[in-house]
Design a protein around this motif. Structure first.
Motif, mmCIF file in Angstrom:
data_model
loop_
_atom_site.group_PDB
_atom_site.id
_atom_site.type_symbol
_atom_site.label_atom_id
_atom_site.label_comp_id
_atom_site.label_asym_id
_atom_site.label_seq_id
_atom_site.Cartn_x
_atom_site.Cartn_y
_atom_site.Cartn_z
ATOM 1 N N ILE A 72 28.637 19.428 39.855
ATOM 2 C CA ILE A 72 29.849 20.120 39.418
ATOM 3 C C ILE A 72 30.502 20.782 40.622
ATOM 4 N N PRO A 73 31.709 20.401 40.995
ATOM 5 C CA PRO A 73 32.400 21.067 42.098
ATOM 6 C C PRO A 73 32.515 22.567 41.830
ATOM 7 N N HIS A 74 32.315 23.369 42.859
ATOM 8 C CA HIS A 74 32.200 24.808 42.649
ATOM 9 C C HIS A 74 32.836 25.566 43.802
ATOM 10 N N ALA A 75 33.133 26.835 43.538
ATOM 11 C CA ALA A 75 33.681 27.702 44.571
ATOM 12 C C ALA A 75 33.364 29.152 44.230
ATOM 13 N N PRO A 76 33.195 29.999 45.237
ATOM 14 C CA PRO A 76 32.921 31.414 45.013
ATOM 15 C C PRO A 76 34.217 32.205 44.854
ATOM 16 N N TYR A 77 34.118 33.333 44.145
ATOM 17 C CA TYR A 77 35.270 34.229 44.115
ATOM 18 C C TYR A 77 34.860 35.655 44.442
ATOM 19 N N HIS A 78 35.839 36.387 44.978
ATOM 20 C CA HIS A 78 35.643 37.771 45.393
ATOM 21 C C HIS A 78 36.559 38.672 44.588
ATOM 22 N N PHE A 79 35.986 39.694 43.952
ATOM 23 C CA PHE A 79 36.770 40.676 43.209
ATOM 24 C C PHE A 79 37.169 41.784 44.161
ATOM 25 N N TYR A 80 38.490 41.959 44.356
ATOM 26 C CA TYR A 80 38.995 42.852 45.394
ATOM 27 C C TYR A 80 39.099 44.288 44.895
ATOM 28 N N TYR A 81 38.688 45.219 45.748
ATOM 29 C CA TYR A 81 38.825 46.650 45.483
ATOM 30 C C TYR A 81 39.767 47.253 46.522
ATOM 31 N N PHE A 82 40.736 48.017 46.076
ATOM 32 C CA PHE A 82 41.705 48.604 46.998
ATOM 33 C C PHE A 82 41.250 49.942 47.565
ATOM 34 N N CYS A 83 39.959 50.225 47.453
ATOM 35 C CA CYS A 83 39.399 51.448 48.026
ATOM 36 C C CYS A 83 38.648 51.179 49.328
ATOM 37 N N SER A 84 38.629 49.937 49.770
ATOM 38 C CA SER A 84 38.076 49.604 51.076
ATOM 39 C C SER A 84 39.008 48.602 51.739
ATOM 40 N N THR A 85 38.860 48.423 53.030
ATOM 41 C CA THR A 85 39.823 47.627 53.769
ATOM 42 C C THR A 85 39.606 46.131 53.584
ATOM 43 N N ALA A 86 40.636 45.383 53.911
ATOM 44 C CA ALA A 86 40.539 43.925 53.840
ATOM 45 C C ALA A 86 39.457 43.403 54.774
ATOM 46 N N ASP A 87 39.345 43.980 55.953
ATOM 47 C CA ASP A 87 38.332 43.522 56.899
ATOM 48 C C ASP A 87 36.920 43.842 56.416
ATOM 49 N N GLN A 88 36.723 45.012 55.833
ATOM 50 C CA GLN A 88 35.404 45.346 55.292
ATOM 51 C C GLN A 88 34.990 44.345 54.212
ATOM 52 N N GLN A 89 35.944 43.991 53.353
ATOM 53 C CA GLN A 89 35.633 43.076 52.257
ATOM 54 C C GLN A 89 35.472 41.644 52.744
ATOM 55 N N ALA A 90 36.271 41.250 53.722
ATOM 56 C CA ALA A 90 36.101 39.912 54.295
ATOM 57 C C ALA A 90 34.753 39.803 55.002
ATOM 58 N N ASP A 91 34.367 40.852 55.727
ATOM 59 C CA ASP A 91 33.059 40.846 56.392
ATOM 60 C C ASP A 91 31.934 40.693 55.377
ATOM 61 N N TRP A 92 32.053 41.390 54.267
ATOM 62 C CA TRP A 92 31.020 41.341 53.231
ATOM 63 C C TRP A 92 30.946 39.953 52.590
ATOM 64 N N PHE A 93 32.102 39.393 52.284
ATOM 65 C CA PHE A 93 32.142 38.063 51.686
ATOM 66 C C PHE A 93 31.523 37.037 52.626
ATOM 67 N N ILE A 94 31.945 37.044 53.873
ATOM 68 C CA ILE A 94 31.447 36.076 54.850
ATOM 69 C C ILE A 94 29.940 36.215 55.056
ATOM 70 N N ALA A 95 29.435 37.452 55.010
ATOM 71 C CA ALA A 95 28.000 37.685 55.202
ATOM 72 C C ALA A 95 27.171 37.152 54.039
ATOM 73 N N ASN A 96 27.776 37.026 52.869
ATOM 74 C CA ASN A 96 27.024 36.658 51.669
ATOM 75 C C ASN A 96 27.323 35.263 51.130
ATOM 76 N N VAL A 97 28.345 34.623 51.642
ATOM 77 C CA VAL A 97 28.788 33.350 51.069
ATOM 78 C C VAL A 97 28.735 32.252 52.130
ATOM 79 N N PRO A 98 27.764 31.353 52.034
ATOM 80 C CA PRO A 98 27.687 30.263 53.024
ATOM 81 C C PRO A 98 28.750 29.202 52.790
ATOM 82 N N ARG A 99 29.109 28.502 53.824
ATOM 83 C CA ARG A 99 30.105 27.430 53.695
ATOM 84 C C ARG A 99 29.674 26.383 52.676
ATOM 85 N N ALA A 100 28.373 26.153 52.585
ATOM 86 C CA ALA A 100 27.865 25.125 51.675
ATOM 87 C C ALA A 100 28.119 25.460 50.213
ATOM 88 N N SER A 101 28.473 26.703 49.910
ATOM 89 C CA SER A 101 28.625 27.117 48.512
ATOM 90 C C SER A 101 29.998 26.815 47.953
#
Length: 260
Positions: free
Chosen positions: A105-134
């Motif tokens: 089944i083709p799949h993709a991850p999603y990130h629920f955005y919070y406006f109480c932290s910065t875009a870079d903080q959230q991008a760093d977190w996503f990248i740290a937890n989500v491998p390209r293979a996912s």
């Protein structure tokens, strides 16, 4: 115009005409729902069933999933919650994407955005937890107002919202080589997104009416049409979505995404 990475423009060509006008040429009376719904809505002629490609979006709340049954039921794709804000990860993400991958089944991850932290903080977190293979499909940025959140109900002005979204999506596009999809709700879109991000694909929530009736001048690639669906292999209710294109367009896009 911002640069479109390879693989994104073809989807515009494949589904660019899939707006409400497309339904003028489709006879819908004999089309049966692909999945059961415990709270079905009357969409009139603009019903989700005219779209043949349907999929699910899931998170830890869906519990144990029999992915073989899900595949056999006709599910064509799965959006899987991966992260939230700058420090929360869905504990079943790694399990879900690997199991979806195992049954094809083709799949993709999603990130629920919070406006109480910065875009870079959230991008760093996503990248740290989500491998390209996912991700067979592009990653998703989920932007909604968090009206019931216990920790973050901040509502920035529209310019700030769009700037943060752009920064987050740019980071993901650079890292993963796929331009993110934007998921949003009617009120958030009305407040922040009308007329913007025209070079991005949208996944729209509209559970009581067709998106052409609830969104202002917005084409969509995916339509979330119910949160009360019933899918074999998943206990409880499930969000179900339709892809705004033919099976041929779907297969072509998935193939193109996997080249990147």
């Amino acid at each position: 115009m911002r640069r479109l990475i390879p693989g994104i423009l073809p989807l515009f060509l494949l589904i660019g005409g899939c707006t409400s006008a497309s339904y003028d040429f489709v006879q819908t009376a004999s089309i049966s729902p692909k999945f059961k719904d415990t709270d079905p809505q009357d969409f009139g002629d603009l019903k989700p069933q005219v779209h043949p490609v349907h999929g699910i979006d899931i998170s830890k709340w869906n519990g144990d999933i029999d992915w073989a049954k899900v595949k056999q039921s006709g599910v064509s794709f799965a959006f899987i919650k991966a992260t939230e804000g700058k420090d929360s990860a869905d504990p079943r993400f790694q399990e879900y994407w690997r199991q979806a991958n195992a049954v094809g089944i083709p799949h993709a991850p999603y990130h629920f955005y919070y406006f109480c932290s910065t875009a870079d903080q959230q991008a760093d977190w996503f990248i740290a937890n989500v491998p390209r293979a996912s991700m067979d499909l592009p990653p998703v940025l989920d932007v909604e107002w968090n009206g019931e959140s216990k920790t973050c109900r901040t509502r920035p002005d529209p310019e700030t919202v769009r700037a943060e979204m752009q920064r987050f999506m740019d980071r993901l596009e650079i890292h993963y080589g796929k331009r993110p999809i934007i998921y949003t709700s009617v009120d958030f879109h009305r407040d922040n997104l009308v007329g913007h991000f025209r070079h991005y694909h949208f996944w729209l929530r509209s559970v009581a009416a067709h998106p052409s009736k609830t969104y202002d001048q917005r084409r969509y690639a995916f339509w979330q049409y119910t949160s009360t669906g019933v899918v074999p292999g998943i206990k409880g209710l499930t969000d179900i979505n339709a892809f705004a294109g033919s099976p041929k367009a779907w297969q072509a896009w998935v193939a193109q995404m996997n080249k990147n």
